[in-house]
Design a protein around this motif. Structure first.
Motif, short mmCIF file in Angstrom:
data_model
loop_
_atom_site.label_atom_id
_atom_site.label_comp_id
_atom_site.label_asym_id
_atom_site.label_seq_id
_atom_site.Cartn_x
_atom_site.Cartn_y
_atom_site.Cartn_z
N SER A 23 0.21 15.15 8.42
CA SER A 23 0.00 13.81 7.87
C SER A 23 0.09 12.72 8.92
O SER A 23 0.40 11.57 8.61
CB SER A 23 1.00 13.54 6.74
N GLY A 24 -0.16 13.07 10.19
CA GLY A 24 -0.12 12.07 11.25
C GLY A 24 -1.29 11.11 11.14
O GLY A 24 -2.05 11.11 10.17
N ASN A 25 -1.45 10.29 12.15
CA ASN A 25 -2.53 9.30 12.15
C ASN A 25 -3.41 9.53 13.39
O ASN A 25 -3.00 9.20 14.49
CB ASN A 25 -1.94 7.89 12.16
N PRO A 26 -4.59 10.14 13.24
CA PRO A 26 -5.20 10.57 11.98
C PRO A 26 -4.61 11.90 11.51
O PRO A 26 -4.02 12.62 12.31
CB PRO A 26 -6.68 10.73 12.36
N PRO A 27 -4.79 12.23 10.23
CA PRO A 27 -4.28 13.51 9.73
C PRO A 27 -5.08 14.67 10.31
O PRO A 27 -6.20 14.48 10.80
CB PRO A 27 -4.49 13.41 8.21
N ALA A 28 -4.50 15.86 10.28
CA ALA A 28 -5.18 17.06 10.77
C ALA A 28 -5.11 18.15 9.70
O ALA A 28 -4.10 18.27 8.99
CB ALA A 28 -4.54 17.54 12.07
N PHE A 29 -6.18 18.92 9.60
CA PHE A 29 -6.30 19.95 8.57
C PHE A 29 -6.57 21.30 9.23
O PHE A 29 -6.94 21.37 10.40
CB PHE A 29 -7.42 19.58 7.61
N PRO A 30 -6.39 22.40 8.48
CA PRO A 30 -6.69 23.72 9.05
C PRO A 30 -8.13 23.79 9.55
O PRO A 30 -9.03 23.17 8.99
CB PRO A 30 -6.46 24.67 7.86
N ILE A 31 -8.33 24.57 10.61
CA ILE A 31 -9.65 24.67 11.21
C ILE A 31 -10.47 25.78 10.55
O ILE A 31 -9.93 26.65 9.86
CB ILE A 31 -9.55 24.95 12.73
N GLY A 32 -11.80 25.75 10.78
CA GLY A 32 -12.67 26.84 10.37
C GLY A 32 -12.96 26.87 8.88
O GLY A 32 -12.27 26.23 8.08
N ASP A 33 -13.98 27.60 8.53
CA ASP A 33 -14.35 27.78 7.12
C ASP A 33 -13.74 29.08 6.61
O ASP A 33 -13.82 30.12 7.28
CB ASP A 33 -15.87 27.84 6.97
N VAL A 34 -13.15 29.02 5.46
CA VAL A 34 -12.60 30.23 4.84
C VAL A 34 -13.06 30.29 3.38
O VAL A 34 -13.25 29.26 2.74
CB VAL A 34 -11.05 30.27 4.89
N ASP A 35 -13.24 31.48 2.89
CA ASP A 35 -13.63 31.70 1.49
C ASP A 35 -12.80 32.86 0.96
O ASP A 35 -13.30 33.96 0.75
CB ASP A 35 -15.12 31.99 1.39
N PRO A 36 -11.49 32.61 0.77
CA PRO A 36 -10.58 33.73 0.45
C PRO A 36 -10.72 34.22 -1.00
O PRO A 36 -11.17 33.48 -1.88
CB PRO A 36 -9.20 33.11 0.66
N GLY A 37 -10.28 35.45 -1.20
CA GLY A 37 -10.20 35.97 -2.56
C GLY A 37 -8.95 35.48 -3.26
O GLY A 37 -8.90 35.41 -4.49
N ALA A 38 -7.92 35.13 -2.48
CA ALA A 38 -6.66 34.63 -3.05
C ALA A 38 -5.92 33.81 -2.00
O ALA A 38 -6.15 33.95 -0.79
CB ALA A 38 -5.78 35.77 -3.54
N GLY A 96 -1.86 23.90 4.79
CA GLY A 96 -1.20 22.60 4.83
C GLY A 96 -2.01 21.53 5.52
O GLY A 96 -3.19 21.70 5.85
N MET A 97 -1.36 20.39 5.75
CA MET A 97 -1.97 19.30 6.50
C MET A 97 -0.91 18.62 7.35
O MET A 97 0.27 18.63 7.01
CB MET A 97 -2.65 18.29 5.57
#
Length: 410
Positions: free
Chosen positions: A31-46, A28-29
């Protein structure tokens, strides 16, 4: 099974988990000001998504950048709701830092989407996954993940009581570990019928006195709930904003609403606003309820209606959902003024707050968790997670409150 919390731990917004670096649950995200997103790099299979609210799906298309093409699993309404939200995010923020994905990444979502009904198991990144009705909004799901050794239940957002739009959850699947939301862990909701009656009486009084009522409401779930209430109490109403599109879409999925006939009647009862030829300004002179986005007065057609009705104390603004700190809606409730379109406006119209929450309250959380007293409970999606975990420990549960970035081995 290792669970990494990419967001949503100790906070509301940007819910995201990664299991064994292979399976992502929600992305998710905030939507505040500024918006925030999930941390870290992920490369999931699903990727498996619990439901179609921005704080659970707002960043999902970003997982399809470059050569990445993980399958995305969700219920049919959740897929459609995600696409509505994503297009709106692109329209508002496309090309800016505030948008976590591109048009091209959004276009790829349909290519990798797989939809599933409740209680029909499927395979995702080597796990057996099953959805159960979570009673939050149409298509919302508890997610059960089984790797053959451990059964993990991720509750997503849920409600144990019936709403007019959806029935409360009754699912309690066997699980070895539970990750549980805690949004209203320190609140006891007022009886829903009593809240409805107070709302209906208040609105009808205002209309009888010649006033207009603006009903700010979230587009997904709350708008439709308020339509159903207006129909049940014979309150004339208009519907404006993204809630119109969501209502049309949900009509395609009658099996995901509590009462298909009631939903159809409510849609027929409401008048949808086109916004053409000054229609919005004319509507503010009508003796009617106007159900409109945004639910926290941070955008949408509410920006037209509030300035039009604010100076007349006979009029009314009825807030129907939680108002996050720092939003115009919260300011209006607490101070009687709100920043609308860049300027602070005092509002002489009456302002009222109603609890139409689609989340379980404290009693509902305890009721839901009761069968899992012998299972470890991880508390997330709340701003008082640690305190609730401590209260669960005192009640005999094995409960903890992970932090964003932490990895829990279960």
């Amino acid at each position: 099974m290792d669970v990494r919390f990419l967001g949503g731990a100790g906070e509301i917004g940007r819910s995201a988990l990664c299991i064994d670096e292979r399976l992502v649950l929600d992305f998710g995200m905030d939507s505040g000001n500024p918006p925030a997103f999930p941390i870290g790099d992920v490369d999931p299979g699903a990727v498996v998504v619990s439901h179609g609210h921005l704080d659970h799906v707002g960043s999902v298309p970003a997982l399809l950048s470059g050569d990445a093409r993980p399958e995305i699993h969700w219920t049919p309404p959740t897929y459609d709701l995600t696409m509505v939200l994503a297009r709106d995010t692109l329209k508002l923020h496309g090309g800016s830092y505030d948008c976590p994905f591109t048009e091209a990444e959004l276009a790829r979502v349909a290519e990798v989407s797989e939809t599933h009904g409740y209680e029909a198991s499927f395979e995702a990144a080597g796990y057996e996954v099953t959805f159960f009705d979570a009673g939050h909004v149409p298509g919302s799901a508890h997610v059960l993940v089984d790797d053959g050794d451990t059964r993990l239940l991720y509750t997503g957002d849920f409600h144990t009581d019936d709403q007019r739009l959806v029935s409360g959850t009754t699912a309690r699947p066997d699980a070895d570990v539970v990750i549980c939301e805690s949004t209203y862990s320190d609140v006891e909701h007022e009886n829903r019928t009593e809240v409805e009656k107070r709302f209906a009486e208040s609105v009808k009084t205002t209309l009888w006195e010649g006033g207009t009522v603006v009903v700010p409401a979230f587009a997904i779930g709350r708008t439709q709930e308020m339509m159903l209430i207006c129909d049940a109490y014979d309150i004339p109403c208009y519907v404006d904003g993204m809630g119109k599109q969501v209502t049309e879409m949900l009509q395609q999925y009658p099996e995901f609403v509590r009462d298909e006939d009631a939903f159809r009647r409510a849609k027929s009862h409401a008048r949808f606003v086109t916004g053409r030829n000054g229609q919005r300004k004319r509507i503010t002179d009508q003796k009617a309820a106007i159900i409109t986005t945004s639910g926290m007065l941070s955008g949408g057609p509410a920006m037209t209606y509030i300035p039009e009705i604010r100076s007349n104390p006979t009029n009314k603004v009825t807030m129907t959902g939680y108002q996050v700190e720092g939003t115009p809606g919260r300011d209006l409730v607490e101070t009687g003024s709100a920043e609308i379109d860049g300027r602070v406006m005092p509002v002489s119209a009456k302002v009222e707050q109603y609890d139409f929450s689609a989340h379980a309250d404290r009693n509902g959380l305890f009721e839901f968790l009761d069968p899992y007293e012998d299972s470890p409970i991880l508390i997330n999606h709340g701003d008082r997670c640690e305190r609730f975990a401590t209260e669960l420990q005192e009640a005999g549960f094995e409960a903890t409150a992970p932090e964003v970035g932490s990895v829990e081995t279960i």
